[in-house]
Design a protein around this motif. Structure first.
Motif, PDB file in Angstrom:
ATOM      1  N   ASN A  63     -61.622  -4.625 -23.549  1.00  0.00           N
ATOM      2  CA  ASN A  63     -62.136  -5.781 -22.802  1.00  0.00           C
ATOM      3  C   ASN A  63     -62.665  -6.834 -23.778  1.00  0.00           C
ATOM      4  OD1 ASN A  63     -63.590  -3.865 -20.012  1.00  0.00           O
ATOM      5  ND2 ASN A  63     -61.471  -4.386 -20.486  1.00  0.00           N
ATOM      6  N   TYR A 112     -56.701  -5.852 -22.463  1.00  0.00           N
ATOM      7  CA  TYR A 112     -57.016  -5.129 -21.234  1.00  0.00           C
ATOM      8  C   TYR A 112     -56.692  -3.651 -21.423  1.00  0.00           C
ATOM      9  CZ  TYR A 112     -51.977  -6.020 -20.553  1.00  0.00           C
ATOM     10  OH  TYR A 112     -50.614  -6.120 -20.728  1.00  0.00           O
ATOM     11  N   THR A 113     -57.306  -2.811 -20.626  1.00  0.00           N
ATOM     12  CA  THR A 113     -57.100  -1.376 -20.714  1.00  0.00           C
ATOM     13  C   THR A 113     -55.686  -1.032 -20.279  1.00  0.00           C
ATOM     14  OG1 THR A 113     -59.438  -1.067 -20.186  1.00  0.00           O
ATOM     15  CG2 THR A 113     -58.012   0.884 -20.042  1.00  0.00           C
ATOM     16  N   ILE A 123     -56.413  -3.012 -14.001  1.00  0.00           N
ATOM     17  CA  ILE A 123     -55.956  -3.988 -14.996  1.00  0.00           C
ATOM     18  C   ILE A 123     -56.065  -5.405 -14.443  1.00  0.00           C
ATOM     19  CG2 ILE A 123     -53.934  -4.815 -16.263  1.00  0.00           C
ATOM     20  CD1 ILE A 123     -53.099  -1.836 -16.534  1.00  0.00           C
ATOM     21  N   GLU A 126     -59.567  -6.489 -14.448  1.00  0.00           N
ATOM     22  CA  GLU A 126     -60.036  -6.833 -15.788  1.00  0.00           C
ATOM     23  C   GLU A 126     -59.621  -8.249 -16.172  1.00  0.00           C
ATOM     24  OE1 GLU A 126     -60.374  -2.437 -17.948  1.00  0.00           O
ATOM     25  OE2 GLU A 126     -58.876  -3.877 -18.661  1.00  0.00           O
ATOM     26  N   ILE A 127     -58.410  -8.642 -15.832  1.00  0.00           N
ATOM     27  CA  ILE A 127     -57.974 -10.005 -16.134  1.00  0.00           C
ATOM     28  C   ILE A 127     -58.863 -11.024 -15.430  1.00  0.00           C
ATOM     29  CG2 ILE A 127     -56.080 -11.665 -16.009  1.00  0.00           C
ATOM     30  CD1 ILE A 127     -55.637  -9.360 -18.023  1.00  0.00           C
TER      31      ILE A 127
END
Length: 281
Positions: A63, A112-113, A123, A126-127
């Motif tokens: 992150n 991102y993961t 995901i 996260e974005i």
């Protein structure tokens, strides 16, 4: 006679044919050397802009955002890397800031993961979290938080389409993306992704009625795998069907990797399309 790409139906393919039809590494044997070149050139660019690297936007290891500043109070392009949501990293793609930065566009690259450590739902979240962070930090970084365009390649093209709904994103530039995840779900790529039908459908822009009414430019290479060319063409048609702003074109002779030459160059076609998106803001 070869079937035109727009007539291909992945549902009629064997599993082996589908796997092969989605495997960009096999389709472009020199891809490992190409990506190694990206790594080398990206490392040089990162060394030139060390001030704002690995800005943490969330709790997980990947992150992080790199912010490469080109112009004070300039607009910002957020770039999302590809790798079928399960490989690669933002550091490989720094070189692609070169084209936009030549036009006074700041570039942020987001990590991102990767699957299987994160689901596609996670995901996408996260974005969006990274965008929230970027909007909050841009004034201090020297960017204009009111002018953000998102872009990405391959899986990053998909994530670009999913990020278009973020309230601070003004437009998108999706390169060789995937917009219908159902063929992915039935291929070798799902071993790590773990898509079920519901997860696939809610993360497939092609499966949604309508979409975000923001400008989206879509590009693919004319020498890409036919299934992937169809993904872009079909998504352009989907957006046009719902009256959503979209442009679509193929880069003549470009494959899944060489298409990125059009972003690294200040005069490249993708750089030009990005510049045109910012000019309309």
């Amino acid at each position: 006679m070869t079937t035109p790409f727009y007539e291909l139906d992945w549902r009629k393919l064997s599993r082996q044919e589908l796997d092969f039809g989605l495997n960009n590494g096999v389709a472009v044997p020199e891809s490992a050397d190409i990506v190694a070149g990206w790594d080398q050139r990206s490392a040089l660019l990162r060394a030139q802009y060390p001030e704002h690297l690995d800005l943490r936007y969330g709790p997980r290891e990947r992150n992080r955002i790199d912010f490469l500043k080109s112009a004070e109070d300039g607009p910002t392009l957020l770039f999302i890397h590809g790798g079928y949501w399960q490989t690669r990293a933002k550091e490989t793609f720094s070189v692609f800031a070169t084209g936009p930065m030549a036009h006074g566009i700041n570039v942020a690259l987001i990590g991102y993961t990767l699957a299987p450590d994160a689901t596609l739902d996670e995901i996408v979240r996260e974005i969006h979290a990274g965008l929230d962070f970027l909007v909050a930090q841009l004034p201090a970084l020297g960017g204009d938080a009111t002018r953000i365009v998102v872009s990405g390649w391959s899986a990053g093209g998909h994530l670009t389409s999913m990020a278009l709904s973020h309230p601070h994103v003004k437009a998108g530039m999706a390169i060789s993306g995937i917009y219908d995840l159902e063929p992915i779900r039935h291929s070798y790529l799902n071993v790590k992704l773990g898509l079920d039908e519901a997860l696939s459908r809610r993360n497939s822009p092609m499966m949604q009625a309508g979409g975000t009414e923001k400008p989206l430019s879509l590009v693919a290479g004319s020498a890409e795998l036919p299934l992937l060319r169809r993904q872009t063409a079909d998504f352009a048609g989907h957006r046009a069907k719902y009256g959503l702003p979209v442009t679509y074109e193929e880069i003549p002779g470009a494959n899944h990797f060489s298409i990125m030459d059009q972003l690294v160059s200040p005069d490249g076609r993708i750089t030009t399309l990005i510049r045109q998106l910012f000019e309309r803001l």
